[in-house]
Design an enzyme around this catalytic site. Structure first.
Site, PDB file in Angstrom:
ATOM      1  N   HIS A 248       0.345  21.483  28.366  1.00  0.00           N
ATOM      2  CA  HIS A 248       1.489  20.625  28.139  1.00  0.00           C
ATOM      3  C   HIS A 248       1.571  19.355  29.348  1.00  0.00           C
ATOM      4  CE1 HIS A 248       5.372  20.563  25.850  1.00  0.00           C
ATOM      5  NE2 HIS A 248       5.987  20.012  27.023  1.00  0.00           N
TER       6      HIS A 248
ATOM      7  N   SER B 168       6.886  16.050  24.305  1.00  0.00           N
ATOM      8  CA  SER B 168       7.636  17.434  24.344  1.00  0.00           C
ATOM      9  C   SER B 168       9.049  16.992  23.703  1.00  0.00           C
ATOM     10  CB  SER B 168       7.556  17.427  25.868  1.00  0.00           C
ATOM     11  OG  SER B 168       8.417  18.908  26.132  1.00  0.00           O
TER      12      SER B 168
ATOM     13  N   ASP C 259      -1.307  25.056  25.652  1.00  0.00           N
ATOM     14  CA  ASP C 259      -0.065  24.474  25.885  1.00  0.00           C
ATOM     15  C   ASP C 259       0.997  25.837  26.387  1.00  0.00           C
ATOM     16  OD1 ASP C 259       2.813  23.702  25.910  1.00  0.00           O
ATOM     17  OD2 ASP C 259       2.014  21.827  24.970  1.00  0.00           O
TER      18      ASP C 259
END
Length: 447
Positions: A390, A260, A357
């Site tokens: 994610h 991330s 995601d």
């Protein structure tokens, strides 16, 4: 037999079935557009997607208990049974998608490194690269531990802005020689997160197999402003160069990874080697790395293709990270974007992203890979994992196991190539004096 509640068993069964089905549906189609739902939807999707087998188990057990307690004594119970059956089908599909990660990542390795890439990896390195998580770790995903690994915690590597920055070193227990090294950079939208709560499956896996992994903190927004985060990552690289040997690291071979915001910082650090703007006070330190493995990263602060619609990325960047508007200082956002910094001499990349995601759209990774491949002379690998949300690799799940095994094979390949280059350079250096001496003798004879 009725349950000791105010509502009849069939009604309770229907309510429970509906809740379970909502979790399953959200894992298959996570909320993306209506931002008040995105946060809650992400957590629900993340937990269900990576622990799908666990969810399937508890839904089956709960269904059996409701049926035993008279849950099918009325029409709501039969509707509940239909709903829960559909939920089970969805969960099985999620499990199947997770297993696809093995073939997807192997295809990425073969495409980027060649179909015979495994033959380059020496046997002593390749012996463990296909290891999966143990049954105990799959059944009980947390905490992530491994008796083969020792962790040296909370080493202060920098003091900046009134903050002591600390790192942890994961290394093989009883290690006595320098090991190839990986720097992990945590995520958290540049505003939250810590070395203590991310990257554990990767760190323990690699350290158990002979690597040294350094997991470092960095200053967080909104208290601090970009590029403070990047400077701290470079400071961690400096620490590895200067002190890594004391903890078993080999500073001559360093790979950087992160997820991330950590994926963004890892990519940015890789693409700005030795840039004095991001190395105040240590401009002469070599901050190059041998490879980069970003997970579900943010690669463009300018959103040049309008990928971010429906997300909060621009708001977070403008209000907390950059503390300025994109329209007012486009150049600053450009300078913070790995997409804008792709270069011919970039080291090898292995970009990993999930196609479900809901926080960083997968199109972000696709575009970054496209631009990097067009410019870089080194391999650029890309694995788009079916069904992955994610932060998928926080848990030691089925999908995580396949993805991290592939990452380890990529790293082992790069390490093997590095050893060959070092051996070749040493061999050439050993031969050089003899050649020079021979040339000198020939010159004397001629005279």
């Amino acid at each position: 037999m009725p349950l000791p509640f105010l509502l009849p068993s069939p009604v309770l069964f229907l309510m429970a079935a509906a809740v379970g089905a909502m979790f399953t549906l959200n894992a298959l189609r996570p909320a993306r557009k209506f931002w008040p739902l995105v946060g809650a939807g992400f957590f629900a999707s993340w937990l269900t997607g990576e622990l799908a087998a666990h969810h399937l188990f508890w839904q089956v057990v709960a269904t059996a208990l409701f049926v035993w307690a008279g849950g099918l004594d009325g029409w709501p119970g039969w509707v509940a049974l239909l709903i829960v059956s559909m939920s089970w089908i969805g969960l099985v599909r999620i499990v199947i998608d997770a297993r696809k990660a093995r073939d997807v990542t192997e295809s990425a390795l073969r495409e980027g490194l060649g179909t015979t890439y495994r033959s380059v990896i020496p046997e002593e390195i390749s012996a463990h690269v296909d290891d999966h998580f143990s049954l105990r770790q799959r059944l009980f995903p947390l905490p992530v531990l491994d008796g083969r690994v020792e962790v040296v915690r909370n080493i202060v590597f920098s003091r900046a802005g009134g903050v002591e920055l600390r790192l942890d070193v994961y290394r093989p227990r009883g290690n006595t020689k320098p090991r190839p090294t990986v720097l992990f950079v945590h995520g958290g939208a540049w505003v939250i997160g810590s070395k203590d709560d991310q990257g554990k499956p990767l760190a323990y896996r690699l350290a158990a197999h002979g690597w040294v992994v350094v997991s470092a903190n960095y200053r967080l927004s909104p208290r601090f402003t970009f590029p403070d985060h990047l400077i701290d990552v470079k400071s961690a690289i400096r620490w590895i160069r200067e002190h890594g040997k004391e903890y078993g690291a080999d500073p001559s071979f360093l790979v950087i990874t992160g997820g991330s915001a950590g994926g963004h910082l890892a990519a940015l650090a890789t693409l700005t080697p030795n840039d004095p703007r991001y190395q105040p006070g240590f401009e002469d330190v070599d901050t190059r790395v041998q490879a980069c493995v970003p997970f579900y990263g943010v690669y463009d602060f300018t959103d040049r293709r309008g990928i971010w619609r429906g997300t909060l990325l621009r708001t977070i960047l403008e209000k907390s990270v950059m503390k300025k508007r994109l329209d007012e200082d486009h150049a600053a956002f450009e300078a913070a974007s790995p997409m804008s910094l792709v270069r011919k001499d970039a080291p090898p990349f292995f970009v990993v992203h999930g196609d479900r995601d809901s926080l960083v759209p997968v199109q972000e990774a696709r575009l970054f890979v496209e631009l990097l491949r067009a410019e870089s002379r080194a391999p650029v690998l890309y694995a788009e994992l079916p069904g992955a949300q994610h932060a998928f690799e926080v848990f030691p799940s089925e999908r995580t196991g396949h993805a991290l095994a592939a990452v380890e094979r990529f790293l082992a390949y790069q390490w093997s190539q590095h050893r060959r280059e070092v051996a070749g350079a040493e061999s050439a250096e050993e031969k050089r004096p003899a050649r020079v001496l021979g040339e000198a003798e020939g010159a004397t004879s001629a005279a």
